[in-house]
Design a protein around this motif. Structure first.
Motif, PDB file in Angstrom:
ATOM      1  N   SER A  87      41.483  47.369  36.603  1.00 21.46           N
ATOM      2  CA  SER A  87      40.337  46.466  36.729  1.00 21.46           C
ATOM      3  C   SER A  87      39.878  46.422  38.171  1.00 21.46           C
ATOM      4  N   ILE A  88      38.600  46.126  38.356  1.00 25.02           N
ATOM      5  CA  ILE A  88      38.033  45.965  39.684  1.00 25.02           C
ATOM      6  C   ILE A  88      37.489  44.543  39.770  1.00 25.02           C
ATOM      7  N   ALA A  89      37.929  43.810  40.793  1.00 17.03           N
ATOM      8  CA  ALA A  89      37.496  42.421  40.969  1.00 17.03           C
ATOM      9  C   ALA A  89      36.017  42.355  41.320  1.00 17.03           C
ATOM     10  N   THR A  90      35.366  41.307  40.815  1.00 16.22           N
ATOM     11  CA  THR A  90      33.973  41.009  41.145  1.00 16.22           C
ATOM     12  C   THR A  90      33.919  39.553  41.610  1.00 16.22           C
ATOM     13  N   GLN A  91      32.750  39.042  41.886  1.00 25.10           N
ATOM     14  CA  GLN A  91      32.632  37.638  42.286  1.00 25.10           C
ATOM     15  C   GLN A  91      33.012  36.699  41.155  1.00 25.10           C
ATOM     16  N   ASN A  92      32.846  37.118  39.914  1.00 28.01           N
ATOM     17  CA  ASN A  92      33.118  36.268  38.751  1.00 28.01           C
ATOM     18  C   ASN A  92      34.134  36.915  37.825  1.00 28.01           C
ATOM     19  N   GLY A  93      35.345  37.125  38.306  1.00 29.78           N
ATOM     20  CA  GLY A  93      36.370  37.764  37.489  1.00 29.78           C
ATOM     21  C   GLY A  93      36.474  39.228  37.836  1.00 29.78           C
ATOM     22  N   GLY A  94      36.315  40.082  36.813  1.00 32.75           N
ATOM     23  CA  GLY A  94      36.430  41.509  37.074  1.00 32.75           C
ATOM     24  C   GLY A  94      35.880  42.339  35.941  1.00 32.75           C
ATOM     25  N   VAL A  95      35.951  43.637  36.138  1.00 30.46           N
ATOM     26  CA  VAL A  95      35.530  44.598  35.134  1.00 30.46           C
ATOM     27  C   VAL A  95      36.740  45.463  34.820  1.00 30.46           C
ATOM     28  N   ARG A  96      37.136  45.488  33.564  1.00 28.73           N
ATOM     29  CA  ARG A  96      38.250  46.335  33.138  1.00 28.73           C
ATOM     30  C   ARG A  96      37.689  47.688  32.736  1.00 28.73           C
ATOM     31  N   ILE A  97      38.228  48.741  33.319  1.00 29.07           N
ATOM     32  CA  ILE A  97      37.794  50.098  33.001  1.00 29.07           C
ATOM     33  C   ILE A  97      38.622  50.592  31.817  1.00 29.07           C
ATOM     34  N   LEU A  98      37.938  51.059  30.790  1.00 28.31           N
ATOM     35  CA  LEU A  98      38.612  51.534  29.587  1.00 28.31           C
ATOM     36  C   LEU A  98      38.634  53.060  29.494  1.00 28.31           C
ATOM     37  N   LYS A  99      37.516  53.693  29.828  1.00 26.99           N
ATOM     38  CA  LYS A  99      37.427  55.157  29.799  1.00 26.99           C
ATOM     39  C   LYS A  99      36.698  55.624  31.043  1.00 26.99           C
ATOM     40  N   LEU A 100      37.145  56.767  31.587  1.00 27.87           N
ATOM     41  CA  LEU A 100      36.550  57.293  32.797  1.00 27.87           C
ATOM     42  C   LEU A 100      36.743  58.796  32.881  1.00 27.87           C
ATOM     43  N   GLN A 101      36.116  59.371  33.907  1.00 26.28           N
ATOM     44  CA  GLN A 101      36.266  60.800  34.155  1.00 26.28           C
ATOM     45  C   GLN A 101      36.349  61.009  35.655  1.00 26.28           C
ATOM     46  N   LEU A 102      37.488  61.488  36.120  1.00 27.45           N
ATOM     47  CA  LEU A 102      37.696  61.798  37.521  1.00 27.45           C
ATOM     48  C   LEU A 102      37.168  63.200  37.795  1.00 27.45           C
ATOM     49  N   GLU A 103      36.600  63.393  38.951  1.00 26.47           N
ATOM     50  CA  GLU A 103      36.026  64.686  39.345  1.00 26.47           C
ATOM     51  C   GLU A 103      36.972  65.835  39.004  1.00 26.47           C
ATOM     52  N   GLY A 104      36.465  66.812  38.263  1.00 24.65           N
ATOM     53  CA  GLY A 104      37.249  67.985  37.902  1.00 24.65           C
ATOM     54  C   GLY A 104      38.201  67.788  36.740  1.00 24.65           C
ATOM     55  N   LYS A 105      38.179  66.610  36.117  1.00 25.83           N
ATOM     56  CA  LYS A 105      39.083  66.303  35.000  1.00 25.83           C
ATOM     57  C   LYS A 105      38.276  66.012  33.746  1.00 25.83           C
ATOM     58  N   LYS A 106      38.960  65.978  32.611  1.00 28.46           N
ATOM     59  CA  LYS A 106      38.311  65.643  31.348  1.00 28.46           C
ATOM     60  C   LYS A 106      38.130  64.127  31.238  1.00 28.46           C
TER      61      LYS A 106
END
Length: 75
Positions: free
Chosen positions: A37-56
């Motif tokens: 998760s990444i903190a914001t001013q009002n709680g945070g955002v939980r990352i569920l799916k992503l793609q890192l450079e050069g990865k699937k």
């Protein structure tokens, strides 16, 4: 994202709000196994799916099994 002093592109593909996160905006919160998760001013955002450079595209737990985020920062 910066990992071990190297900048890498990161596409965030799926998120949800996370009201349990406290911290300064931009702080990374993780258990290094199942959530990111990444903190914001009002709680945070939980990352569920992503793609890192050069990865699937992957679920965040797949990424965390192969990557050490200690000392990482979101730029």
């Amino acid at each position: 994202i910066e990992i071990n002093g190297k900048q890498r592109s990161l596409k965030i593909l799926e998120t949800r709000m996370d009201d349990t996160i406290n911290g300064n905006p931009g702080d990374i919160h993780t258990d290094h196994k199942t959530f990111l998760s990444i903190a914001t001013q009002n709680g945070g955002v939980r990352i569920l799916k992503l793609q890192l450079e050069g990865k699937k595209r992957m679920a965040v737990d797949e990424l965390l099994r192969g990557l050490d985020l200690i000392g990482a920062s979101i730029l």
